[in-house]
Enzyme design. Structure first.
Site, PDB file in Angstrom:
ATOM      1  N   ASN A  84       1.134  -1.260   0.187  1.00 37.78           N
ATOM      2  CA  ASN A  84      -0.526   0.116  -0.078  1.00 37.78           C
ATOM      3  C   ASN A  84       1.252   0.883  -0.076  1.00 37.78           C
ATOM      4  O   ASN A  84       2.105   1.479  -0.153  1.00 37.78           O
ATOM      5  CB  ASN A  84      -1.151   0.124   1.366  1.00 37.78           C
ATOM      6  N   ASP A 133      -4.672  -6.046   5.924  1.00 37.27           N
ATOM      7  CA  ASP A 133      -5.545  -7.307   5.798  1.00 37.27           C
ATOM      8  C   ASP A 133      -5.610  -8.455   5.936  1.00 37.27           C
ATOM      9  O   ASP A 133      -5.886  -9.480   6.755  1.00 37.27           O
ATOM     10  CB  ASP A 133      -6.691  -6.719   6.139  1.00 37.27           C
ATOM     11  N   LYS A 157       8.305 -17.648 -10.305  1.00 36.92           N
ATOM     12  CA  LYS A 157       7.875 -16.039 -10.495  1.00 36.92           C
ATOM     13  C   LYS A 157       7.079 -16.788 -10.972  1.00 36.92           C
ATOM     14  O   LYS A 157       7.141 -17.633 -12.527  1.00 36.92           O
ATOM     15  CB  LYS A 157       8.556 -15.796 -11.599  1.00 36.92           C
ATOM     16  N   ILE A 192      -2.585  -6.669  14.456  1.00 34.65           N
ATOM     17  CA  ILE A 192      -1.770  -6.430  15.532  1.00 34.65           C
ATOM     18  C   ILE A 192      -2.421  -5.731  16.887  1.00 34.65           C
ATOM     19  O   ILE A 192      -2.176  -5.660  18.087  1.00 34.65           O
ATOM     20  CB  ILE A 192      -0.680  -5.909  15.135  1.00 34.65           C
ATOM     21  N   VAL A 193      -2.934  -4.578  16.426  1.00 31.70           N
ATOM     22  CA  VAL A 193      -3.404  -3.920  17.625  1.00 31.70           C
ATOM     23  C   VAL A 193      -4.517  -4.690  18.206  1.00 31.70           C
ATOM     24  O   VAL A 193      -4.580  -3.975  19.728  1.00 31.70           O
ATOM     25  CB  VAL A 193      -3.793  -1.984  17.570  1.00 31.70           C
ATOM     26  N   PHE A 235      -4.980   3.756  14.657  1.00 34.41           N
ATOM     27  CA  PHE A 235      -5.540   5.028  13.951  1.00 34.41           C
ATOM     28  C   PHE A 235      -6.514   4.523  13.175  1.00 34.41           C
ATOM     29  O   PHE A 235      -6.883   2.985  12.827  1.00 34.41           O
ATOM     30  CB  PHE A 235      -3.457   4.980  12.505  1.00 34.41           C
ATOM     31  N   LYS A 256     -14.237   1.589  15.278  1.00 36.71           N
ATOM     32  CA  LYS A 256     -13.160   1.280  16.101  1.00 36.71           C
ATOM     33  C   LYS A 256     -12.524   0.766  16.762  1.00 36.71           C
ATOM     34  O   LYS A 256     -11.747   0.367  17.761  1.00 36.71           O
ATOM     35  CB  LYS A 256     -11.665   1.003  14.379  1.00 36.71           C
ATOM     36  N   LYS A 279     -11.917  -2.579  18.254  1.00 39.27           N
ATOM     37  CA  LYS A 279     -10.708  -3.054  18.509  1.00 39.27           C
ATOM     38  C   LYS A 279     -10.540  -2.857  20.774  1.00 39.27           C
ATOM     39  O   LYS A 279      -9.061  -2.819  20.750  1.00 39.27           O
ATOM     40  CB  LYS A 279      -9.603  -2.500  17.794  1.00 39.27           C
TER      41      LYS A 279
HETATM   42  O1  PMT Z   1       2.531   6.429   6.358  1.00 41.70           O
HETATM   43  P1  PMT Z   1       1.715   7.810   6.114  1.00 41.70           P
HETATM   44  O2  PMT Z   1       2.361   7.874   4.213  1.00 41.70           O
HETATM   45  O3  PMT Z   1       3.141   8.459   6.346  1.00 41.70           O
HETATM   46  O4  PMT Z   1       0.477   7.581   5.807  1.00 41.70           O
HETATM   47  C1  PMT Z   1       0.545   7.448   7.665  1.00 41.70           C
HETATM   48  C2  PMT Z   1      -1.131   7.311   7.392  1.00 41.70           C
HETATM   49  C3  PMT Z   1      -2.171   7.128   6.646  1.00 41.70           C
HETATM   50  C4  PMT Z   1      -0.787   5.409   6.778  1.00 41.70           C
HETATM   51  C5  PMT Z   1      -1.529   6.546   8.972  1.00 41.70           C
HETATM   52  O5  PMT Z   1      -2.054   7.935   9.328  1.00 41.70           O
HETATM   53  C6  PMT Z   1      -2.866   5.955   9.556  1.00 41.70           C
HETATM   54  O6  PMT Z   1      -3.725   5.742   9.342  1.00 41.70           O
HETATM   55  N1  PMT Z   1      -2.370   4.509   9.750  1.00 41.70           N
HETATM   56  C7  PMT Z   1      -3.182   3.120  10.134  1.00 41.70           C
HETATM   57  C8  PMT Z   1      -3.480   2.833   8.298  1.00 41.70           C
HETATM   58  C9  PMT Z   1      -4.525   1.443   8.481  1.00 41.70           C
HETATM   59  O7  PMT Z   1      -4.170  -0.178   8.170  1.00 41.70           O
HETATM   60  O8  PMT Z   1      -5.779   2.060   9.024  1.00 41.70           O
HETATM   61  P2  PMT Z   1      -7.027   0.971   9.126  1.00 41.70           P
HETATM   62  O9  PMT Z   1      -8.451   1.768   9.329  1.00 41.70           O
HETATM   63  O10 PMT Z   1      -7.216   0.081   8.346  1.00 41.70           O
HETATM   64  O11 PMT Z   1      -6.427   0.263  10.735  1.00 41.70           O
HETATM   65  C10 PMT Z   1      -7.284   0.214  11.909  1.00 41.70           C
HETATM   66  C11 PMT Z   1      -5.465   0.115  13.318  1.00 41.70           C
HETATM   67  O12 PMT Z   1      -5.589  -1.497  13.512  1.00 41.70           O
HETATM   68  C12 PMT Z   1      -3.810   0.603  12.105  1.00 41.70           C
HETATM   69  O13 PMT Z   1      -4.094   1.361  14.142  1.00 41.70           O
HETATM   70  C13 PMT Z   1      -3.564   0.332  12.401  1.00 41.70           C
HETATM   71  O14 PMT Z   1      -2.460  -0.194  12.464  1.00 41.70           O
HETATM   72  C14 PMT Z   1      -4.081  -1.455  12.732  1.00 41.70           C
HETATM   73  N2  PMT Z   1      -4.248  -2.241  12.322  1.00 41.70           N
HETATM   74  C15 PMT Z   1      -4.806  -2.794  10.749  1.00 41.70           C
HETATM   75  C16 PMT Z   1      -5.414  -4.233  10.257  1.00 41.70           C
HETATM   76  C17 PMT Z   1      -3.813  -4.956  10.678  1.00 41.70           C
HETATM   77  N3  PMT Z   1      -4.064  -6.278  10.005  1.00 41.70           N
HETATM   78  N4  PMT Z   1      -3.580  -5.032  12.366  1.00 41.70           N
HETATM   79  C18 PMT Z   1      -2.940  -3.983  12.754  1.00 41.70           C
HETATM   80  O15 PMT Z   1      -2.762  -3.981  13.780  1.00 41.70           O
END
Ligand code: PMT
Length: 324
Positions: free
Chosen positions: A134, A203, A213, A231-232, A247, A261, A265
């Site tokens: 991403n 995800d 390949k 993870i979170v 985030f 969320k 979470k």
């Molecule tokens: O890296 P930059 O270019 O500076 O951009 C910053 C950002 C946009 C990446 C950052 O500000 C941001 O939003 N990060 C979280 C991105 C994300 O995965 O968001 P989400 O809404 O899909 O996930 C929610 C939360 O769960 C996040 O804290 C994420 O880290 C966490 N997560 C998600 C999926 C997973 N499998 N494990 C996780 O821990």
């Protein structure tokens, strides 16, 4: 000697490669080096030099020596240089240097705290040359790590594949996949006070990674994806959970989905940002709204470094309530 005793803090700005080398060697053959050697006051240096001089192994070793002795580095910043080069070595703006000095007056917000930050994307390999990734650059997470260090925290930074310099003072672990990030975060959060999940974690991952390949011998192809660990979520479920900050990256209904969320979470706080074209990913600016069980703070639109400082200030304010 009188000057050395008089100072409460010493700042060298600009600090050339030469003065950094002379301080590292303990040389005292002029007023500046003598004052530094004879003073017990905290020493800060704001490096300014050509990018190649800064990257040189000698300068890096000298900086590491000073760092290990407790000298604080303000910068350098990266960008266009007077000589025409582009890279790290620019003196911080005077206003940033002054802000850093002001922030060091008195006790800092996270003195003695251990913070784990995840940053950047994860790459999920399809075959030896292709992956699902991403647009995350890691800038938001790296800015948060730097802001936490500036407030006295010890920081473990778990970074996906990014091309950013490590914030000075951070202990960095590089990972590639979500599973690797999961394992690195779980190891780092044991005994930590705060976990900030700024990484854009995939995800899903391909069910299997092809060992060779994949050839284009059919008109269509399907990939089976399986869920990655959250993870979170797993950090928040630990018996010894730290203060957990997530985030939410959303293209629409940003706050509403972020609040969902926060609850799902079991986070202590969530930073909501709108993502998509011209927003958040891979740029130096962002806009964040912070949400917690009974509160909200709109940090507005700003440079990611500024937002990171405000986020850390909010976390420091919320922390005692959850630790009581
Ligand atoms: O890296 P930059 O270019 O500076 O951009 C910053 C950002 C946009 C990446 C950052 O500000 C941001 O939003 N990060 C979280 C991105 C994300 O995965 O968001 P989400 O809404 O899909 O996930 C929610 C939360 O769960 C996040 O804290 C994420 O880290 C966490 N997560 C998600 C999926 C997973 N499998 N494990 C996780 O821990």
């Amino acid at each position: 000697i009188e000057l050395a005793r008089w100072a409460t803090r010493i700042l060298i700005a600009p600090a050339s490669a030469d003065i950094i080398a002379r301080l590292a060697a303990g040389i005292a053959d002029d007023l500046l080096t003598t004052v530094c050697l004879a003073s017990a006051a905290p020493l800060l240096v704001a490096p300014a030099m050509n990018q190649q001089m800064w990257k040189h192994a000698a300068t890096q070793a000298n900086a590491a020596t000073l760092y290990a002795r407790g000298v604080e580095f303000l910068g350098p910043a990266s960008g266009d240089q007077a000589c025409g080069d582009i890279g790290p070595g620019r003196l911080l703006e005077p206003i940033e240097i002054i802000a850093a000095l002001v922030a060091r007056q008195g006790p800092r917000l996270l003195d003695g705290k251990r913070v784990v930050v995840s940053a950047g994307p994860t790459f999920e390999d399809i075959d030896p040359v292709r992956y699902i990734g991403n647009r995350s650059s890691g800038r938001m997470g790296f800015a948060i790590a730097a802001a936490a260090i500036a407030q006295g925290a010890m920081v473990d930074l778990v970074a996906g594949p990014v091309s950013l310099d490590t914030p000075r003072g951070a202990r960095r672990v590089d990972v590639r996949s979500a599973q690797q990030m999961h394992d690195a975060v779980m190891a780092a959060v044991a005994g930590a006070d705060i976990f900030i999940s700024a990484a854009a974690v995939a995800d899903y991952r391909p069910e299997t990674m092809a060992s060779a390949k994949i050839k284009k011998d059919s008109a269509e192809m399907a990939l089976t994806l399986v869920r990655n660990p959250d993870i979170v979520n797993d950090v928040a479920a630990r018996a010894d959970r730290p203060f957990v900050v997530g985030f939410a990256a959303e293209t629409d209904e940003v706050e509403q989905r972020a609040r969902a969320k926060l609850a799902a979470k079991k986070l202590d706080l969530i930073a909501a940002n709108r993502v998509g074209a011209e927003h958040a990913f891979d740029r130096s600016d962002n806009a964040l709204v912070l949400l917690w069980a009974d509160g909200r703070e709109d940090l507005g639109h700003a440079d990611k470094n500024v937002l990171a400082e405000k986020l850390i200030a909010r976390i420091a304010q919320q922390l005692p309530a959850t630790r009581a």
